[in-house]
Design a protein around this motif. Structure first.
Motif, mmCIF file in Angstrom:
data_model
loop_
_atom_site.group_PDB
_atom_site.id
_atom_site.type_symbol
_atom_site.label_atom_id
_atom_site.label_comp_id
_atom_site.label_asym_id
_atom_site.label_seq_id
_atom_site.Cartn_x
_atom_site.Cartn_y
_atom_site.Cartn_z
ATOM 1 N N SER A 101 0.830 -1.201 0.000
ATOM 2 C CA SER A 101 0.000 0.000 0.000
ATOM 3 C C SER A 101 0.859 1.243 0.000
ATOM 4 N N SER A 102 0.212 2.361 -0.288
ATOM 5 C CA SER A 102 0.943 3.618 -0.259
ATOM 6 C C SER A 102 1.400 3.935 1.153
ATOM 7 N N HIS A 103 0.559 3.613 2.109
ATOM 8 C CA HIS A 103 0.963 3.867 3.489
ATOM 9 C C HIS A 103 2.219 3.073 3.810
ATOM 10 N N GLY A 104 2.301 1.884 3.254
ATOM 11 C CA GLY A 104 3.452 1.049 3.532
ATOM 12 C C GLY A 104 4.392 0.969 2.346
#
Lengths: 178, 447
Positions: free
Chosen positions: A90-93
């Motif tokens: 993900s973008s968060h990760g």
């Protein structure tokens, strides 16, 4: 030549920033010539890190690592071959591995790029002075300014799914949610 | 995965047990029986509202830094809604310089967040790519352009926030520090230079082969008397709502549903939110903002939008990606305009003296309306905090959209196709769920 300390203010993830700050104050003592090595902090993977990497011919990324190796182990990963990078994070990760794979796909990575780090144990504890110093010394060795650091691990063990675990930065982009 | 059909009866269950790396955790459950979608549950297990409780007892000036931690992608939005609420409670007017710079900071977040979503999350769906890395092989120049824009947004946040992740520059009353003329000049030039990139981005998103859907939905967004809404305005909707933000609880209510620990926010157009009854799903976010506020866009931005041939308001939810691109173009225009007149103030913040009271803040986060309400005691300590984020407001509509869109797509398709299309529908809303780009681990049972 560029050294990029990746991190955040939190826990062991401070490691990259601490090393960058320490080296910035030690360049003279280490025998570095002004302008030869640029030392920067990076606070976020993805676009910011790729932008920082774009302008250099050789880069060393310093980061807290979580590879499955022995906690506290000094790790060195030379990026020579693609693969083994889990996609679709993900973008968060959006982690270091995915960022570098994207940079490779776009052709914006420096020709020579190395990752140096220390395997995290307690992710909430700040790195110790000894750990920062060991990593600084390893960095000097990497750049040819000092003695090779004994005990350096160059090939982390595969992860639980058998991939040649590249590296997963610890708490690279903390997102606390309500 | 099994697939059994018996005569006319065909039952398919698509169960996605874990949606990893979302704001909270979530899952998607679909059940199709004899060609009918009988169950469609988007389950987001957002953690309880610990932040709201964490805030209770804290001093008012801690609030912006605490709420910034709620999201790593849109911390500015949380800070903006909070400081507006705090200043309303204490009767503070921070003045035009602070207001302009808050808008610049918000522009940075819109640019950064929208560029990230368009290129890293949404666009791969429209090129049959599994990730941005695959997309980079097919559309390298476009991905590079997206990363340039994202970095520009990050640098704008850094200019006023001190750092791009969880910025620390915002305080009640203004900012802790004002940027120097030199710092602003550097970014101002980059903003003007980026206009061409942003226009090309709008054209690119308009050229994508987007799914065509048309469904009725109610857009909800702020509306300001003379500017595109960002951090001030009244709350309006496409079915005629026009209220002040303080009246939000009369028309919107969050509620618990059995299948999700996340709250669902629903709209009660008759103002009966305090009573029992069925509320309506509604849309917040860039498409809702554009549907309601295209006339507040500067002529230069409207011209680019019109040239691309997509008419707003639109009922095709997949035009959201175009909406994000248009808002990037707008945010670059707006930040450049505001920084063209930049001057260093005598003080970057006005003094704030607390008093007992309550305040409301509603601003437009990249993903949509973000509503805050705080009560303070005489010393400025938080007595109560309520935070309604965009994701919980869109959740009911995402489920409704899945039902409509999957039916249009064809429920007789293979499970993989349905899963992929469902993911695309969900990601299109840019909920934090969409951050998990490959979140659907399928377990299909057909009987």
């Amino acid at each position: 030549m560029k050294v990029i300390g990746v991190g955040s203010p939190h826990g062991f993830d401070r490691l990259g920033w601490e090393v960058a700050d320490t080296l910035r104050n030690r360049t003279t003592a280490a025998g570095w010539r002004p302008g030869e090595v640029s030392i920067e902090r990076c606070e976020r993977f993805g676009a910011p890190l790729l932008a920082q990497l774009r302008t250099s011919k050789r880069a060393v990324i310093v980061d807290a690592l979580k590879t499955g190796a022995r906690p506290g182990a000094l790790l060195r990963i030379a990026l020579t071959e693609p693969g083994g990078v889990p996609c679709g994070l993900s973008s968060h990760g959006l982690g270091l591995a995915t960022t570098l794979e994207l940079g490779r796909a776009l052709g914006t990575l420096p020709p020579v790029i190395t990752v140096l780090g220390i395997e995290a144990d307690d992710e909430t504890a700040a790195p110790t002075a000894d750990q920062v110093n060991r990593l600084c010394q390893a960095l000097c060795d990497e750049l040819g300014y000092g003695q090779h650091q004994p005990g350096m691990v160059s090939c982390p063990e595969p992860d639980s799914e058998g991939r040649p675990s590249l590296y997963h930065s610890v708490a690279c982009d903390r997102n606390d949610h309500r | 995965m099994t697939d059994n059909q018996r005569g006319e009866h065909r039952e398919m269950v698509i169960n996605v047990p874990v949606l990893a790396r979302v704001e909270g955790e979530g899952a998607l459950d679909l059940r199709i029986v004899s060609g009918e979608l009988t169950e469609c549950l988007l389950r987001i297990y957002e953690p309880p509202r610990l932040f709201e409780r964490l805030l209770v007892g804290r001093e008012f000036n801690e609030v912006p830094d605490v709420v910034a931690r709620i999201c790593g992608i849109c911390p500015v939005a949380y800070q903006m809604s909070a400081v507006h609420a705090i200043e309303q409670a204490f009767g503070i007017d921070p003045g035009p310089w602070v207001r302009a710079m808050r808008r610049v900071l918000y522009c940075g977040e819109w640019i950064e967040s929208h560029a990230l979503h368009i290129h890293l999350l949404a666009a791969p769906d429209f090129f049959a790519c599994g990730s941005v890395i695959e997309l980079a092989a097919k559309q390298p120049d476009e991905v590079r352009r997206g990363l340039r824009l994202q970095e520009l947004g990050n640098d704008l946040i850094r200019l006023l926030g001190g750092r791009a992740v969880h910025p620390v520059g915002v305080c009640p009353g203004g900012f802790y520090r004002a940027p120097t003329i030199g710092e602003v000049d550097t970014l101002r030039k980059r903003l003007h230079d980026a206009l061409a990139d942003a226009e090309a981005l709008v054209e690119w998103t308009c050229s994508l082969e987007l799914p065509v859907t048309s469904q009725s939905f109610n857009s909800v967004a702020l509306r300001h008397s003379d500017e595109y809404p960002m951090n001030q305005g009244r709350l309006v909707s496409s079915i005629g709502l026009d209220i002040s933000i303080e009246n939000y609880p009369e028309y919107f209510r969050e509620e618990h549903l059995g299948h999700s620990t996340a709250l669902y926010s629903r709209h009660y157009p008759d103002g009966a939110a305090a009573r029992d009854g069925d509320g309506q799903a509604y849309l917040v976010g860039p498409l809702a903002r554009l549907n309601l506020n295209l006339d507040r866009m500067p002529a230069a931005v409207r011209a680019v939008t019109e040239r691309c041939g997509i008419q707003f308001p639109t009922n095709n939810m997949f035009h959201s990606i175009v909406g994000r691109a248009v808002e990037i173009l707008y945010a670059i225009h707006e930040a450049a305009r505001l920084l063209d007149d930049y001057r260093v103030p005598v003080h970057p913040a006005v003094p704030v003296v607390p008093r007992a009271g309550e305040g409301y803040g509603a601003t437009e986060a990249p993903r949509g309306l973000l509503w805050h309400h705080y009560e303070f005691d005489a010393a400025g300590h938080v007595r109560q905090a309520v935070i309604v984020p965009p994701t919980s407001q869109n959740q009911a509509l995402i489920e409704q959209d899945l039902r409509t869109s999957l039916a249009e797509f064809g429920l007789d398709r293979q499970a993989d196709e349905l899963r992929q299309f469902a993911e695309t529908v969900i990601r299109n809303y840019d909920p934090c769920i969409s951050c998990a780009t490959h979140f659907l681990r399928l377990k299909v049972r057909r009987e």
